[in-house]
Design a protein around this motif. Structure first.
Motif, PDB file in Angstrom:
ATOM      1  N   PHE A 340       0.837  -1.213   0.000  1.00 55.61           N
ATOM      2  CA  PHE A 340       0.000   0.000   0.000  1.00 55.61           C
ATOM      3  C   PHE A 340       0.862   1.250   0.000  1.00 55.61           C
ATOM      4  O   PHE A 340       2.043   1.217   0.354  1.00 55.61           O
ATOM      5  N   THR A 341       0.229   2.346  -0.439  1.00 56.77           N
ATOM      6  CA  THR A 341       0.860   3.661  -0.379  1.00 56.77           C
ATOM      7  C   THR A 341       0.000   4.529   0.542  1.00 56.77           C
ATOM      8  O   THR A 341      -1.110   4.127   0.927  1.00 56.77           O
ATOM      9  N   GLN A 342       0.488   5.721   0.795  1.00 54.94           N
ATOM     10  CA  GLN A 342      -0.294   6.644   1.640  1.00 54.94           C
ATOM     11  C   GLN A 342      -1.640   6.949   0.976  1.00 54.94           C
ATOM     12  O   GLN A 342      -2.664   7.075   1.635  1.00 54.94           O
ATOM     13  N   THR A 343      -1.626   7.037  -0.356  1.00 49.57           N
ATOM     14  CA  THR A 343      -2.873   7.311  -1.089  1.00 49.57           C
ATOM     15  C   THR A 343      -3.873   6.169  -0.891  1.00 49.57           C
ATOM     16  O   THR A 343      -5.070   6.398  -0.714  1.00 49.57           O
ATOM     17  N   ASP A 344      -3.362   4.915  -0.911  1.00 49.38           N
ATOM     18  CA  ASP A 344      -4.253   3.767  -0.663  1.00 49.38           C
ATOM     19  C   ASP A 344      -4.887   3.874   0.726  1.00 49.38           C
ATOM     20  O   ASP A 344      -6.078   3.618   0.902  1.00 49.38           O
ATOM     21  N   LEU A 345      -4.049   4.214   1.709  1.00 44.82           N
ATOM     22  CA  LEU A 345      -4.566   4.299   3.089  1.00 44.82           C
ATOM     23  C   LEU A 345      -5.631   5.391   3.191  1.00 44.82           C
ATOM     24  O   LEU A 345      -6.655   5.235   3.862  1.00 44.82           O
ATOM     25  N   ARG A 346      -5.400   6.483   2.471  1.00 42.06           N
ATOM     26  CA  ARG A 346      -6.375   7.586   2.481  1.00 42.06           C
ATOM     27  C   ARG A 346      -7.703   7.109   1.875  1.00 42.06           C
ATOM     28  O   ARG A 346      -8.786   7.475   2.354  1.00 42.06           O
ATOM     29  N   THR A 347      -7.608   6.291   0.831  1.00 44.59           N
ATOM     30  CA  THR A 347      -8.825   5.761   0.203  1.00 44.59           C
ATOM     31  C   THR A 347      -9.577   4.847   1.169  1.00 44.59           C
ATOM     32  O   THR A 347     -10.809   4.951   1.312  1.00 44.59           O
ATOM     33  N   VAL A 348      -8.824   3.964   1.855  1.00 42.94           N
ATOM     34  CA  VAL A 348      -9.461   3.046   2.812  1.00 42.94           C
ATOM     35  C   VAL A 348     -10.128   3.848   3.931  1.00 42.94           C
ATOM     36  O   VAL A 348     -11.293   3.621   4.289  1.00 42.94           O
ATOM     37  N   LEU A 349      -9.405   4.819   4.476  1.00 39.46           N
ATOM     38  CA  LEU A 349      -9.955   5.619   5.580  1.00 39.46           C
ATOM     39  C   LEU A 349     -11.149   6.466   5.116  1.00 39.46           C
ATOM     40  O   LEU A 349     -12.127   6.632   5.848  1.00 39.46           O
ATOM     41  N   GLY A 350     -11.059   6.965   3.884  1.00 42.09           N
ATOM     42  CA  GLY A 350     -12.178   7.760   3.331  1.00 42.09           C
ATOM     43  C   GLY A 350     -13.433   6.912   3.221  1.00 42.09           C
ATOM     44  O   GLY A 350     -14.545   7.361   3.553  1.00 42.09           O
ATOM     45  N   ALA A 351     -13.268   5.671   2.778  1.00 43.03           N
ATOM     46  CA  ALA A 351     -14.425   4.770   2.673  1.00 43.03           C
ATOM     47  C   ALA A 351     -14.989   4.479   4.057  1.00 43.03           C
ATOM     48  O   ALA A 351     -16.209   4.480   4.270  1.00 43.03           O
ATOM     49  N   ALA A 352     -14.081   4.254   5.033  1.00 47.17           N
ATOM     50  CA  ALA A 352     -14.534   3.979   6.407  1.00 47.17           C
ATOM     51  C   ALA A 352     -15.220   5.204   7.008  1.00 47.17           C
ATOM     52  O   ALA A 352     -16.126   5.079   7.827  1.00 47.17           O
ATOM     53  N   PHE A 353     -14.797   6.375   6.578  1.00 48.18           N
ATOM     54  CA  PHE A 353     -15.446   7.601   7.071  1.00 48.18           C
ATOM     55  C   PHE A 353     -16.901   7.641   6.611  1.00 48.18           C
ATOM     56  O   PHE A 353     -17.814   7.948   7.372  1.00 48.18           O
ATOM     57  N   SER A 354     -17.124   7.258   5.351  1.00 48.45           N
ATOM     58  CA  SER A 354     -18.477   7.340   4.787  1.00 48.45           C
ATOM     59  C   SER A 354     -19.396   6.240   5.322  1.00 48.45           C
ATOM     60  O   SER A 354     -20.583   6.452   5.523  1.00 48.45           O
ATOM     61  N   GLY A 355     -18.842   5.038   5.546  1.00 54.16           N
ATOM     62  CA  GLY A 355     -19.644   3.933   6.070  1.00 54.16           C
ATOM     63  C   GLY A 355     -20.434   3.187   5.013  1.00 54.16           C
ATOM     64  O   GLY A 355     -21.256   2.327   5.344  1.00 54.16           O
ATOM     65  N   GLU A 356     -20.168   3.481   3.736  1.00 49.78           N
ATOM     66  CA  GLU A 356     -20.874   2.757   2.667  1.00 49.78           C
ATOM     67  C   GLU A 356     -20.475   1.275   2.695  1.00 49.78           C
ATOM     68  O   GLU A 356     -19.311   0.954   2.933  1.00 49.78           O
ATOM     69  N   ARG A 357     -21.433   0.377   2.419  1.00 51.08           N
ATOM     70  CA  ARG A 357     -21.132  -1.058   2.483  1.00 51.08           C
ATOM     71  C   ARG A 357     -19.984  -1.406   1.524  1.00 51.08           C
ATOM     72  O   ARG A 357     -20.072  -1.111   0.327  1.00 51.08           O
ATOM     73  N   PRO A 358     -18.880  -1.993   2.042  1.00 45.98           N
ATOM     74  CA  PRO A 358     -17.732  -2.233   1.174  1.00 45.98           C
ATOM     75  C   PRO A 358     -17.988  -3.343   0.143  1.00 45.98           C
ATOM     76  O   PRO A 358     -18.689  -4.303   0.394  1.00 45.98           O
ATOM     77  N   ASP A 359     -17.376  -3.130  -0.994  1.00 48.29           N
ATOM     78  CA  ASP A 359     -17.508  -4.064  -2.095  1.00 48.29           C
ATOM     79  C   ASP A 359     -16.127  -4.686  -2.287  1.00 48.29           C
ATOM     80  O   ASP A 359     -15.141  -3.995  -2.510  1.00 48.29           O
ATOM     81  N   SER A 360     -16.040  -6.011  -2.136  1.00 46.64           N
ATOM     82  CA  SER A 360     -14.723  -6.653  -2.238  1.00 46.64           C
ATOM     83  C   SER A 360     -14.224  -6.607  -3.663  1.00 46.64           C
ATOM     84  O   SER A 360     -13.080  -6.813  -3.927  1.00 46.64           O
TER      85      SER A 360
END
Ligand code: NAD
Length: 360
Positions: A340-360
């Protein structure tokens, strides 16, 4: 069923004595005796002082002192205060009924004195099965490993978890599940830990919704505690990855609540790693009773369907802190099955911020 295909591994486990079952708190005195403890210090949080008094009464003449001053994150001053009681009461065994904070204080004292610990968990956090300690000093939490702090004996009595409110049971249980999930794809995973982890997830996924539906359902309480024991056992055996790093960043640098943050992050950590952990995904699918491609969403459903948190937003995390959190979580490289890169982590955290059901 997926077959075992990975025949190269290292297996190491520190054993201890586990007593599991309804009403088995009654065995605390004989267990102290077995450990040759004649002058016990019973530790607890102020909130659980009554339980400490009950345990002290069961220990009878083997109890030297009750020390009900455990608090979150084990501040060093609380260890110093406990050490004074150890000396003045000539304590030779530490008895710790409570959650991770109480067991954590006992571990801090054991680190200084070498005294044995008899732990009696009342949450699903799992510290009682590990040789990991954590101490806060000057505003920083340091953790380490020492075989001497691992409790010699653990009494798991589902009766004691009965008082844990359903919402805390749910998030504490998903916190436990996170240990089992990351054990499935740990760098040093092994077949024994993986079998235990899969069963842990199965028991927790079955037990937790039933506990929320009826907190007095003792079979569900037992299943959940059994799942938590398995999760704690694997936490002691193998290393963790992205999910734990993100949670430690959010807890350590932003003061986010421990179990609730684990509950929110876990589905997104699974979704991010999904393409790189095929065997873990199959095991998760089996344990959760869902299609392998839906495991991340299924984990989130356990929280959503039972009134638990699903987003960092609802935990009060500030959107403006997402960049900073990604930056901190990207420091000190650590193992994760998917790079992962910092950008990947930002994407993961952004998704967790929103709470939308994750799509594998
Ligand atoms: P906790 O021990 O802080 O307990 C939270 C609150 O719940 C406390 O007020 C406690 O008195 C109360 N409580 C506990 N059991 C209860 C019950 N049955 N009924 C009613 N109230 C109850 O919380 P925790 O989640 O058990 O532990 C979290 C801490 O443990 C964190 O600091 C974490 O870092 C640590 N931890 C350490 C390890 C390790 O291996 N060292 C593993 C897991 C967690």
């Amino acid at each position: 069923m997926t077959e075992q295909t990975d025949y190269t591994f290292t297996y190491s486990a520190l054993s201890n004595h586990v007593i599991f079952g309804m009403g088995r708190l009654a065995e605390v005195k004989s267990e102290a005796e077995r450990l040759e403890g004649e002058r016990a210090m019973v530790l607890s949080t102020p909130h659980q002082k009554e339980l400490a008094e009950r345990v002290a009464a069961l220990l009878g003449e083997r109890c030297a002192v009750i020390h009900p001053y455990a608090v979150q994150h084990v501040p060093y001053e609380t260890i110093t205060a406990a050490l004074e009681d150890v000396r003045s009461h000539k304590v030779d065994i530490l008895v710790a009924p409570g959650g991770g904070s109480t067991v954590g204080l006992a571990k801090g004292v054991a680190l200084e004195t070498g005294l044995p610990i008899l732990a009696i968990p009342t949450t699903y956090a799992g510290s009682e099965m590990t040789h990991i300690w954590g101490i806060s000093r000057d505003g920083r939490k340091t953790t380490g490993r020492d075989p001497g702090v691992k409790p010699k004996s653990v009494i798991y009595d589902p009766e004691l978890v009965r008082s844990l409110p359903p919402s805390m049971s749910l998030t504490s249980g998903i916190n436990a599940m996170a240990h089992a999930v990351e054990a499935l794809y740990a760098e040093n995973r092994n077949p024994i830990a993986s079998m235990m982890a899969e069963e842990s997830i199965r028991q927790l996924a079955k037990g937790l919704p039933a506990v929320v539906a009826d907190p007095e359902d003792m079979e569900a309480r037992s299943a959940s505690l059994y799942g938590a024991w398995l999760a704690a056992t694997v936490l002691d055996m193998v290393g963790m990855a992205l999910h734990h790093k993100l949670c430690h960043t959010l807890g350590g640098s932003f003061g986010m609540p421990h179990a609730r943050t684990h509950t929110v992050i876990l589905p997104y950590a699974i979704a991010y790693n999904h393409s790189h952990i095929p065997q873990a995904v199959e095991q998760l699918g089996r344990a959760l009773g869902c299609a392998p491609q839906d495991v991340a969403g299924a984990v989130q459903d356990i929280s959503r369907s039972n009134g638990g948190p699903v987003s960092l937003k609802e935990l009060g995390f500030k959107e403006k802190d997402l960049d900073k959190a990604a930056e901190i979580a990207n420091q000190n490289k650590y193992y994760n099955p998917r790079p992962f890169t910092q950008t990947d982590l930002r994407t993961v955290l952004g998704a967790a911020f929103s709470g939308e059901r994750p799509d594998s």
